[in-house]
Structure formats: structure tokens, C-alpha cells
Motif scaffolding. Structure first.
Motif, short mmCIF file in Angstrom:
data_model
loop_
_atom_site.label_atom_id
_atom_site.label_comp_id
_atom_site.label_asym_id
_atom_site.label_seq_id
_atom_site.Cartn_x
_atom_site.Cartn_y
_atom_site.Cartn_z
N PHE A 206 0.90 -1.17 0.03
CA PHE A 206 -0.12 -0.19 -0.01
C PHE A 206 1.12 1.42 0.31
O PHE A 206 2.19 1.06 1.07
CB PHE A 206 -0.97 0.34 1.18
N ARG A 207 0.85 2.62 -0.83
CA ARG A 207 1.43 3.37 -1.12
C ARG A 207 0.01 4.13 -0.15
O ARG A 207 -0.86 5.03 -0.68
CB ARG A 207 1.57 3.88 -2.50
N LEU A 208 0.33 4.70 0.80
CA LEU A 208 -0.47 5.67 2.43
C LEU A 208 0.13 7.17 1.61
O LEU A 208 1.35 7.33 2.56
CB LEU A 208 -0.45 5.19 3.18
N PRO A 209 -0.19 8.11 1.12
CA PRO A 209 -0.05 9.31 1.65
C PRO A 209 0.19 10.17 3.10
O PRO A 209 -0.52 9.66 3.71
CB PRO A 209 -1.26 10.72 0.73
N CYS A 210 1.46 11.35 3.02
CA CYS A 210 1.08 11.52 5.14
C CYS A 210 0.36 12.28 5.23
O CYS A 210 -0.73 12.38 5.83
CB CYS A 210 2.76 12.33 5.20
N GLU A 211 -1.14 13.08 4.54
CA GLU A 211 -1.77 13.44 4.14
C GLU A 211 -2.17 12.78 4.73
O GLU A 211 -3.48 13.44 5.83
CB GLU A 211 -2.07 14.66 3.53
N PHE A 212 -3.27 11.60 4.31
CA PHE A 212 -4.55 10.53 4.28
C PHE A 212 -3.82 10.01 5.82
O PHE A 212 -4.60 9.74 6.61
CB PHE A 212 -4.28 9.44 3.41
N ASN B 7 -8.81 1.00 2.44
CA ASN B 7 -9.67 1.08 2.93
C ASN B 7 -9.76 2.51 1.85
O ASN B 7 -10.78 3.33 2.11
CB ASN B 7 -10.33 1.20 3.90
N GLN B 8 -8.55 2.99 1.77
CA GLN B 8 -7.67 3.72 1.71
C GLN B 8 -8.90 4.71 0.62
O GLN B 8 -9.37 6.01 0.53
CB GLN B 8 -6.70 4.46 1.14
N ASP B 9 -9.34 4.88 -1.06
CA ASP B 9 -10.04 5.20 -1.41
C ASP B 9 -11.73 5.85 -0.09
O ASP B 9 -12.11 7.10 -0.60
CB ASP B 9 -10.20 4.61 -3.18
N ALA B 10 -12.11 4.83 -0.11
CA ALA B 10 -13.58 5.34 0.20
C ALA B 10 -13.02 6.27 1.79
O ALA B 10 -13.98 7.54 1.87
CB ALA B 10 -14.49 3.74 0.59
N TRP C 271 -10.91 8.43 2.45
CA TRP C 271 -10.49 9.69 1.28
C TRP C 271 -11.76 9.92 0.93
O TRP C 271 -11.24 11.29 1.62
CB TRP C 271 -9.25 9.15 0.75
N GLN C 272 -12.88 9.33 0.24
CA GLN C 272 -13.25 10.41 -0.04
C GLN C 272 -14.50 10.68 0.84
O GLN C 272 -15.21 11.64 0.85
CB GLN C 272 -14.22 9.29 -0.97
N HIS C 273 -14.25 10.18 1.60
CA HIS C 273 -15.47 10.77 3.08
C HIS C 273 -14.89 11.77 3.43
O HIS C 273 -15.44 13.09 3.75
CB HIS C 273 -15.71 9.56 4.08
N TYR C 274 -13.71 11.55 3.84
CA TYR C 274 -12.82 12.93 4.78
C TYR C 274 -12.76 13.94 3.37
O TYR C 274 -13.35 15.38 3.78
CB TYR C 274 -10.89 12.24 4.04
N LEU C 275 -12.56 13.82 1.99
CA LEU C 275 -13.03 15.17 1.00
C LEU C 275 -14.66 15.49 0.87
O LEU C 275 -14.76 16.75 0.86
CB LEU C 275 -13.11 14.90 -0.32
N GLN C 276 -15.40 14.63 1.22
CA GLN C 276 -16.88 14.83 1.20
C GLN C 276 -16.88 16.06 3.33
O GLN C 276 -17.87 17.01 2.99
CB GLN C 276 -18.22 13.60 1.64
#
Length: 132
Positions: A33-39, A103-106, A108-113
Motif C-alpha cells: 500500500f502507498r499511503l500519503p502522509c496527508e491521509f 479502504n484508502q479510496d473510500a 479519502w472520499q469520505h474525508y473530502l466530503q
């Protein structure tokens, strides 16, 4: 304790890519997995971010340019991440990191929402306004 289950995959390699601000984690089941620091920062498992009870979560803003400055191993089950904004509480157990990867994609989308609903722009940490 989290991360100690015999069914939890164990990291075989953890690499911090400073330039791209990505923490790359390879597990013994073959997944990477490649997890951004911001995430990782906005989903810190700390009480400061999650609160002490459900419903006390604190929306993290202005973390777009955050980076990881230091990684500290914690026993054989977790790491503690030190971020460039001074945040360094919260233990990232192997099972938590694996779950984040799956679950990174879901997430991240929740955070942006949540940012959108709060009227906050991720890029500049300012309330969205229509300035011409």
C-alpha cells in the motif's frame, strides 16, 4: 491488543518517500500500500483526531503539505509517526495500517466530503468563498 492477532499481516518493508510524501508498506501476504502522509495525518488514530468517544472526531484541515519526519517502531505491532506539523500521538498498528490500505479510496472520499460539507478547501485551509 490491535496488531497482535495471528491473522494480521505483518509488514515486511516500510519505506518513506520524502519527495512524494508517501509511506509505502509491503505486507507478508504480498499486498503493498502507498499511503500519503496527508491521509495518515488526517486519519491519525490519536485521541486528538478521533476524540475519546464516537461523535467527538475532529476534522483535520490544512494538512495537504504535511510530511512524516520520523518513524518510531513500537514493539512488534505498530509504528509511531512524527509529522512535520508537530503531531506525534497515536499508534499505527499493523492491522490499522492494513485496514487503511484496503479502504484508502473510500476513506479519502469520505474525508473530502466532510471538508466540502464544512465549506473548507483542502488546498488552502480556508472556507470556500466565491471571490472574483
Amino acid at each position: 491488543m490491535a496488531g497482535l492477532s495471528k491473522h494480521t499481516p505483518i509488514p515486511t518493508e516500510i519505506k518513506l518517500h520524502q519527495k512524494s510524501k508517501i509511506l509505502e508498506i509491503s505486507f507478508n501476504d504480498g499486498k503493498t500500500f502507498r499511503l500519503p502522509c496527508e491521509f495518515l495525518r488526517v486519519y491519525s488514530p490519536s485521541a486528538e483526531v478521533r476524540g475519546h468517544e464516537p461523535g467527538q472526531e475532529v476534522l483535520q484541515t490544512g494538512k495537504e503539505n504535511v510530511s512524516i519526519t520520523h518513524i518510531e517502531p513500537v514493539g512488534n505491532y505498530a509504528i509511531q509517526l512524527n509529522f512535520s506539523d508537530g503531531h506525534n500521538t497515536g499508534l499505527y498498528s499493523w492491522d490499522l495500517l492494513y485496514n487503511y490500505g484496503l479502504n484508502q479510496d473510500a476513506m479519502w472520499q469520505h474525508y473530502l466530503q466532510r471538508l466540502n460539507e464544512a465549506g473548507i478547501s483542502r488546498e488552502n485551509n480556508m472556507t470556500n468563498t466565491s471571490n472574483s
